[in-house]
Enzyme design. Sequence first.
Site, PDB file in Angstrom:
ATOM      1  N   HIS A   1      31.510  -1.043  26.293  1.00  0.00           N
ATOM      2  CA  HIS A   1      30.340  -1.309  25.459  1.00  0.00           C
ATOM      3  C   HIS A   1      30.338  -2.746  24.992  1.00  0.00           C
ATOM      4  CE1 HIS A   1      33.595   0.198  22.894  1.00  0.00           C
ATOM      5  NE2 HIS A   1      33.142  -0.595  21.943  1.00  0.00           N
TER       6      HIS A   1
ATOM      7  N   GLU B   1      38.179   0.773  20.221  1.00  0.00           N
ATOM      8  CA  GLU B   1      38.383   2.133  19.701  1.00  0.00           C
ATOM      9  C   GLU B   1      37.826   3.194  20.641  1.00  0.00           C
ATOM     10  OE1 GLU B   1      36.517   2.116  15.888  1.00  0.00           O
ATOM     11  OE2 GLU B   1      38.020   0.774  15.008  1.00  0.00           O
TER      12      GLU B   1
HETATM   13  P1  AMP Z   1      35.143  -0.758  19.550  1.00  0.00           P
HETATM   14  O1  AMP Z   1      36.121  -0.949  18.430  1.00  0.00           O
HETATM   15  O2  AMP Z   1      34.743  -2.060  20.195  1.00  0.00           O
HETATM   16  O3  AMP Z   1      35.608   0.279  20.534  1.00  0.00           O
HETATM   17  O4  AMP Z   1      33.807  -0.247  18.867  1.00  0.00           O
HETATM   18  C1  AMP Z   1      33.459   1.107  18.772  1.00  0.00           C
HETATM   19  C2  AMP Z   1      32.245   1.181  17.880  1.00  0.00           C
HETATM   20  O5  AMP Z   1      31.666   2.449  18.044  1.00  0.00           O
HETATM   21  C3  AMP Z   1      32.545   1.009  16.395  1.00  0.00           C
HETATM   22  O6  AMP Z   1      31.830  -0.112  15.898  1.00  0.00           O
HETATM   23  C4  AMP Z   1      32.058   2.325  15.781  1.00  0.00           C
HETATM   24  O7  AMP Z   1      31.460   2.158  14.525  1.00  0.00           O
HETATM   25  C5  AMP Z   1      31.067   2.804  16.826  1.00  0.00           C
HETATM   26  N1  AMP Z   1      30.844   4.251  16.873  1.00  0.00           N
HETATM   27  C6  AMP Z   1      31.771   5.232  16.878  1.00  0.00           C
HETATM   28  N2  AMP Z   1      31.167   6.439  16.947  1.00  0.00           N
HETATM   29  C7  AMP Z   1      29.833   6.200  16.996  1.00  0.00           C
HETATM   30  C8  AMP Z   1      28.679   7.035  17.074  1.00  0.00           C
HETATM   31  N3  AMP Z   1      28.764   8.379  17.128  1.00  0.00           N
HETATM   32  N4  AMP Z   1      27.454   6.457  17.103  1.00  0.00           N
HETATM   33  C9  AMP Z   1      27.334   5.108  17.036  1.00  0.00           C
HETATM   34  N5  AMP Z   1      28.393   4.267  16.973  1.00  0.00           N
HETATM   35  C10 AMP Z   1      29.623   4.805  16.946  1.00  0.00           C
END
Ligand code: AMP
Length: 120
Positions: free
Chosen positions: A104, A99
């Site tokens: 990360h 996402e």
């Molecule tokens: P991915 O689907 O691997 O890209 O994971 C993105 C992650 O970022 C998800 O688990 C979200 O909950 C997390 N996320 C999005 N915005 C934030 C934020 N402002 N602070 C901490 N985590 C976030």
Amino acid sequence: MSYDDNNIFARILRGEIPNDTVYEDDAVLAFRDISPQAPVHVLVIPKGAYVSLDDFTQMASAEEVGRFFKTVGEIARSLGLVGDGFRTIANTGVNGGQEVPHFHVHLCGGRRLGRMIAKD
Ligand code: AMP
């Protein structure tokens, strides 16, 4: 895919959005996921502008990649995840369900996490 300077993790790195930091050094930031999927759910990111694991492992130096993953291990140990075990996830692109387009690694633990991949 080119790097989007306005992605949410780039904004966190610039201090524009708060985060719950668990570790920081000159090259790495780790913070708690805003929508935790496990009792412990931490995101570890390089401070460099890399879109994904693919981008990071192509464009970063071997030293930077090695140091990053050494730090991921140190953070897992410092969070107390190692004894009972934990899961490390790096989603890439559409099929990976990525996402946020800044590389990360998720560190998830604190309970048994079940199947590795949910059947949809
Ligand atoms: P991915 O689907 O691997 O890209 O994971 C993105 C992650 O970022 C998800 O688990 C979200 O909950 C997390 N996320 C999005 N915005 C934030 C934020 N402002 N602070 C901490 N985590 C976030």
